[in-house]
Design an enzyme around this catalytic site. Sequence first.
Site, PDB file in Angstrom:
ATOM      1  N   GLU A   1      -1.031  -4.354  -2.033  1.00 59.15           N
ATOM      2  CA  GLU A   1      -2.190  -4.326  -2.885  1.00 59.15           C
ATOM      3  C   GLU A   1      -3.595  -4.927  -2.238  1.00 59.15           C
ATOM      4  O   GLU A   1      -4.722  -4.061  -2.173  1.00 59.15           O
ATOM      5  CB  GLU A   1      -2.056  -4.865  -4.195  1.00 59.15           C
ATOM      6  N   ASP A   2      -3.481  -5.737  -1.718  1.00 57.11           N
ATOM      7  CA  ASP A   2      -4.561  -6.708  -1.175  1.00 57.11           C
ATOM      8  C   ASP A   2      -4.839  -6.853   0.348  1.00 57.11           C
ATOM      9  O   ASP A   2      -6.033  -7.380   0.833  1.00 57.11           O
ATOM     10  CB  ASP A   2      -4.580  -7.987  -1.902  1.00 57.11           C
TER      11      ASP A   2
END
Length: 717
Positions: free
Chosen positions: A76-77
């Site tokens: 996600e990051d």
Amino acid sequence: MIRIQDILDKVAEYFPEADLDLINRAYVYSAQVHAGQVRLSGEPYLSHPLEVAGILADMHLDVLSISAGLLHDVVEDTHASNEEITSMFGPQLARLVAGVTKISALSFKTREERQAESIRKMILAMADDLRVVLIKLADRLHNMRTIEFHTPDRQRAIARETMDIYAPIASRLGIYWIKKELEDHAFKVLFPDEYKEIDHLLAQSAKEKDEYIRTVRKLLEEKLASAGLSGEITGRFKHHYSVWNKMQRQNLAFEDIYDVIAFRAILGTVSQCYEALGLVHAMWRPIPGKFKDYIGNPKPNMYQSLHTTVIGPYGRRVEIQIRTREMDEVAKWGIAAHWSYKEGRQADERTRRAFAWIQNIVENQESVRDPEEFLKNVRIELFPDEVYVFTPQGDVISLPRGASPVDFAYAIHSEVGNRCAGAKVNGRMVPLKTPLHTGDSVEIITSKNRRPSKDWLSFVKTVKARSRIRQWIKTEERERSLALGREMVEKTFRRHRMSVNALLKSDDLQRVLDELGYKTADDLLAAVGYGKITPLQVQRKLLPKGEPEEEKKADEDQEEAASAPAAPPPPEGVTVRGLDDILVKFAKCCDPVPGDPIIGYITRGQGVTVHRKTCSNVLALDEARAIEVEWGEGGTQTYPVKLHVEAGDRKGLLADLTRAISLCDANILASSTRMVDDSQIAEAFFTVQVSGKNELEKVLRAIRKVPDVHKVRRVSG
Ligand code: MN
């Protein structure tokens, strides 16, 4: 900040054979890809995955879970991809990370309790591996521990979601310490003043609390032992949120909540429970109105227990619950089992065992002794019969597995279903019968001209959709038949200066209904519309005897003459849209065969007559009587077609034509030939039987190939 070594030490302690190398590699990778990222607290981002992995180690989970905890935010990051994780750590670990990423990507609006429940189930259904949920819970727990670094608005949104979604999930999985901690963090954000007051009320050193619990437990045990009873006694202080929750539920003030200490006594039999209750009441004064006998009167969810509140040592109120081991199981699993109860079916044994197993690991700090068994219990599909999908507004709708956009449309509203013209799933147009999957976003396109289709009945899965579609078809059918029937009877009556209205008001009505076997006038008129009886049959019941025979002839009109009185092909070749039970005949004038564009005309007392759309008779017919019809799926039936052939006259012509047709496997029903006056031209007429348009084309081609044939055409209209 926890260090990786602390985590490795913890794991080695409860799971000595663990593959610590995997955890180490996950740590190194996570450190690399998160490098330079900082949390709102100012700490390096890596502190978050480390804390999450630490919580998972506290829960005594397996090596894959802890490694996935370290990697849970990388997709996600960071620039990391699922493919990269698969190639570096294997598909199992990648699946866990992907599962957590998928859940983290969801955004919910939680407004009402039912929505929240669907969302909880959606999360569990999406996980299909309980470890994904456990990692998500650990993630949320650490985020709640560090929530003060967000803006107040963001804090409240996260706290609300935690309260509505994640704390209940922890509770249903039986992981009570996470549930309590999540609730208290969220409570503090959502109701800061109330939290402070209760915190003050509960302010006591942990040592003091432990001591008080020990004292009360010892007294209870001694009292039971003196009566020859032995029971298992546990005690705890209620957490902040549970005190507040009780105040809210029972509408109590702070001062009224003193029983923040709760004990539970587990005994062997029901009679021992009542005996123990007597002993408790003899030792400490019970508070009036606080005794509840849920053994004699179980709660609807099967919960059974005795509850009482007494004034314990030092004048403090103590709540005591007394029950048998079996009742305690129900109390614990009642909630988990709540999910697997379906229409009276027993709780799913497998789900129950899996939950019990997880709880043993997490709550009772058992060791992961058998990784095989661990896998068997975490890889569980919790709601195999359901799917959860989003509306465009972000609401979650639950549907049975295999449900289609039409089911979804009817779940939104009957009108949306009835006007459903198309569907977008995840932004793309799809056929209406496409099965939906958990997590899909579904949008229904409606049109006010659309009507439910009978075809939908072949794929809808919900009772609601099915019954609404049926209802619509039935109402539509009846309305049409009623209007048509009335019109038909009216027209027949008019010739005899009679009127339907007069009949409806007359004393004859009941007799006519009885004789024809209908309950109401509407039933009778609808039956005429359906073609079950003719207007003449109705009329005859009203005329003096002797007249009717002639009438029948007079009633026949051009329209009816166009269709055969009893055409041979049975009606199953054609379906009339919206009408089930209706007589269908083929017009003789144009002999439609499967493949021809066709149209139906409602004829008086004769059901529906089917013409080719190009038939010249069609133009003369009343448009209001037109009705859509379509060919059914390939039957074995054959249809008569008239052909006209023009050829140069010669010997053997008829024999050649006949052979050409027969070689196409078409049956000849009739034939005739004649000479056109003063010419060398012969005309031949054939009536042949074909199964459809393709076969007809074949016959026409074969005839054209016969030497000396000039022209061949289908006779129509
Ligand atoms: Mn996270």
